[in-house]
Scaffold this active site. Structure first.
Site, PDB file in Angstrom:
ATOM      1  N   LYS A 112       0.248   5.506  -5.690  1.00  0.00           N
ATOM      2  CA  LYS A 112      -0.921   5.423  -4.821  1.00  0.00           C
ATOM      3  C   LYS A 112      -1.370   6.812  -4.357  1.00  0.00           C
ATOM      4  CE  LYS A 112      -1.004   0.805  -4.444  1.00  0.00           C
ATOM      5  NZ  LYS A 112       0.096   0.423  -5.337  1.00  0.00           N
TER       6      LYS A 112
HETATM    7  C1  LIG Z   1       0.253  -0.459  -6.328  1.00  0.00           C
HETATM    8  C2  LIG Z   1       1.367  -0.301  -7.288  1.00  0.00           C
HETATM    9  C3  LIG Z   1       1.311  -0.830  -8.599  1.00  0.00           C
HETATM   10  C4  LIG Z   1       0.152  -1.658  -9.106  1.00  0.00           C
HETATM   11  O1  LIG Z   1      -1.090  -1.024  -9.045  1.00  0.00           O
HETATM   12  P1  LIG Z   1      -2.456  -1.876  -9.088  1.00  0.00           P
HETATM   13  O2  LIG Z   1      -3.473  -0.978  -8.504  1.00  0.00           O
HETATM   14  O3  LIG Z   1      -2.213  -3.071  -8.262  1.00  0.00           O
HETATM   15  O4  LIG Z   1      -2.704  -2.181 -10.512  1.00  0.00           O
HETATM   16  C5  LIG Z   1       2.388  -0.596  -9.428  1.00  0.00           C
HETATM   17  N1  LIG Z   1       3.480   0.083  -9.013  1.00  0.00           N
HETATM   18  C6  LIG Z   1       3.574   0.586  -7.765  1.00  0.00           C
HETATM   19  C7  LIG Z   1       4.802   1.312  -7.369  1.00  0.00           C
HETATM   20  C8  LIG Z   1       2.524   0.426  -6.867  1.00  0.00           C
HETATM   21  O5  LIG Z   1       2.628   0.938  -5.629  1.00  0.00           O
END
Ligand SMILES: *Cc1c(COP(=O)(O)O)cnc(C)c1O
Length: 467
Positions: A112
């Site tokens: 993120k």
């Molecule tokens: C948010 C997240 C995902 C998934 O991302 P999306 O935007 O929902 O496709 C995968 N792995 C981690 C560690 C995340 O924080």
């Protein structure tokens, strides 16, 4: 470059207005009027660029010069200065054909950060330029909240309140959010689950007088800027591969929940990155896998898994894909979303399923398969995957066509963030110092009941004190 809505009822807007709008005012998602494409020759010229310079080039195709070049370069530079790797997103080769792109070297050790560090800086930039107050309000199952708080803590003109479900985020996630002591940060720990938090946020955003009075802005994955920032690492991964290897194109395996991570790859492909397979990895919450395999988009029972950041029932970015799948027809997209609202599901024909499968393949990873994959890769390569990254690898193993050139599997979190799962298979890990030191810091959060009125009271007090 203008931006429009997948439902067709937002007048074309520029880059900054699009960034501030977040979700389209007609309930749709924002997309570019046309996706800019780059030539193979241009792409090749970008191969020597740093991650930051590459991001500048990609963003320049979208920003309409609304942000002067030197400002945009500085925003990007500042956003990735907090990453602990000189490459920003380093790539590790496990063998000749399998590469792992590590997206977790930001301040909160999850992917993120790649988009949110930039968005936090961009919010602060816009707040200053337009002399606006910006109040970010969001719900989190863990990673988004930690990352968003880290991206705006201590910044002028901007405040953030994040709701998280009390006791239902990982220990490290909780500490990352609640050990931040800046005055512009409020953590509300809600006695409920993530869906309860999300529901309250939705209601507050739907309350237009409240939203307007307090200048509320969202930070979830519906913002197109987040998608665009994530598309950059698909360019980067491709360009990191040796020229000989990438001449055959590249394949990706992608842990996804909200369809955000994979949609960014889909966008990069439309822009001109020679991507062959996009393999979508889900955990036991497999609505997206069922959509791609059977052509049925329908939420089913919720599962708590070892990869909680992908425990999602309704994928907010799905509508963006639907829009392109419908040939950029907003009317058709709006009518299918209406249908989903009334029927609780969408069914696609056999001919449509074939077209979907042409765009991507999918694989759903069970809880024990996830742990087995972590163990196998630790034994085989001495490489420790976190449970989300392990879903990507398991999907590569289970559904990737390995005769089709190089594979890049996206690693979305540092294993220390999800030590609860790693310990289940008897692996002890050493935490990075930045995580270790969290355990000694005092926490600051307000525990509230799952009641909108109580949360509104907290918010009003927070906004008043900080006005
Ligand atoms: C948010 C997240 C995902 C998934 O991302 P999306 O935007 O929902 O496709 C995968 N792995 C981690 C560690 C995340 O924080």
């Amino acid at each position: 470059m203008k931006f429009i809505s997948t439902r067709g009822k937002v007048a074309p807007i520029g880059f900054i207005d699009m960034f501030l709008m977040g979700l389209g005012e007609d309930g749709g998602l924002i997309v570019p009027e046309t996706i800019p494409t780059i030539t193979a020759a241009q792409l090749k010229e970008w191969s020597k660029l740093s991650y930051q310079d590459l991001m500048f080039e990609v963003f320049s195709l979208y920003t309409n010069n609304e942000i002067p070049e030197q400002d945009l370069r500085k925003l990007i530079q500042d956003s990735y200065a907090t990453f602990n790797s000189p490459d920003v997103l380093p790539m590790t080769s496990l063998n000749d054909s399998l590469h792992v792109l590590e997206l977790f070297h930001g301040p909160t050790f999850a992917f993120k950060d790649v988009a949110l560090q930039f968005m936090g800086n961009l919010y602060a930039y816009v707040a200053k330029k337009q002399n606006k107050v910006i109040n970010i309000l969001g719900a989190t199952s863990g990673d988004t909240g930690a990352s968003a708080i880290s991206s705006v803590r201590g910044k002028e003109g901007i405040q953030i309140c994040i709701l998280h479900p009390n006791g239902k985020v990982s220990r490290v996630q909780e500490l990352q959010m609640t050990t931040v002591r800046d005055d512009n940060v409020l953590n509300l720990s809600v006695n409920g689950n993530f869906d309860d938090c999300q529901q309250i946020i939705k209601e507050l955003f739907a309350d237009v007088p409240f939203k307007t009075k307090y200048h509320l802005r969202a930070i979830n994955s519906i913002n197109f800027v987040r998608i665009l920032a994530q598309s950059v690492y698909y360019f980067y991964a491709y360009l990191q591969l040796p020229e000989k290897v990438r001449a055959d194109g590249v394949n990706f395996s992608i842990p996804t929940g909200n369809f955000g991570n994979i949609f960014s790859g889909y966008l990069a492909k439309q822009m001109g990155v020679p991507i062959k397979q996009l393999v979508l990895a889900t955990n036991e919450n497999n609505i997206l896998e069922r959509f791609i395999r059977e052509g049925v988009y329908k939420p089913e029972g919720f599962h708590s898994t070892h990869s909680p950041s992908m425990d999602i029932q309704i994928a907010s970015n799905f509508e963006r894909y639907l829009y392109y799948f419908n040939g950029e027809n907003a009317e058709a997209t709006a009518s299918r979303m209406e249908q989903f609202k009334s029927d609780g599901q969408l069914i696609f024909s056999a001919e449509e399923v074939a077209r979907i499968q042409n765009d991507m393949t999918a694989y759903s990873v069970g809880n024990s398969e996830c742990l087995d994959t972590i163990k196998t890769y630790q034994d085989r390569y001495n490489y420790l995957l976190d449970p989300h990254s392990a879903c990507g690898i398991a999907a590569y193993e289970g559904a990737g066509n390995k005769n089709d050139g190089a594979f890049v599997s996206l690693a979305t979190a540092h294993p220390a963030k999800f030590d609860e799962a790693i310990r289940l298979i008897g692996i002890e890990q050493k935490f990075p110092e930045q995580i270790q030191e969290l355990f000694d810091k005092p926490q600051q959060q307000v525990v509230v009941d799952n009641a909108k009125e109580e949360i509104v009271t907290q918010l009003e007090q927070f906004y008043k004190v900080n006005q």
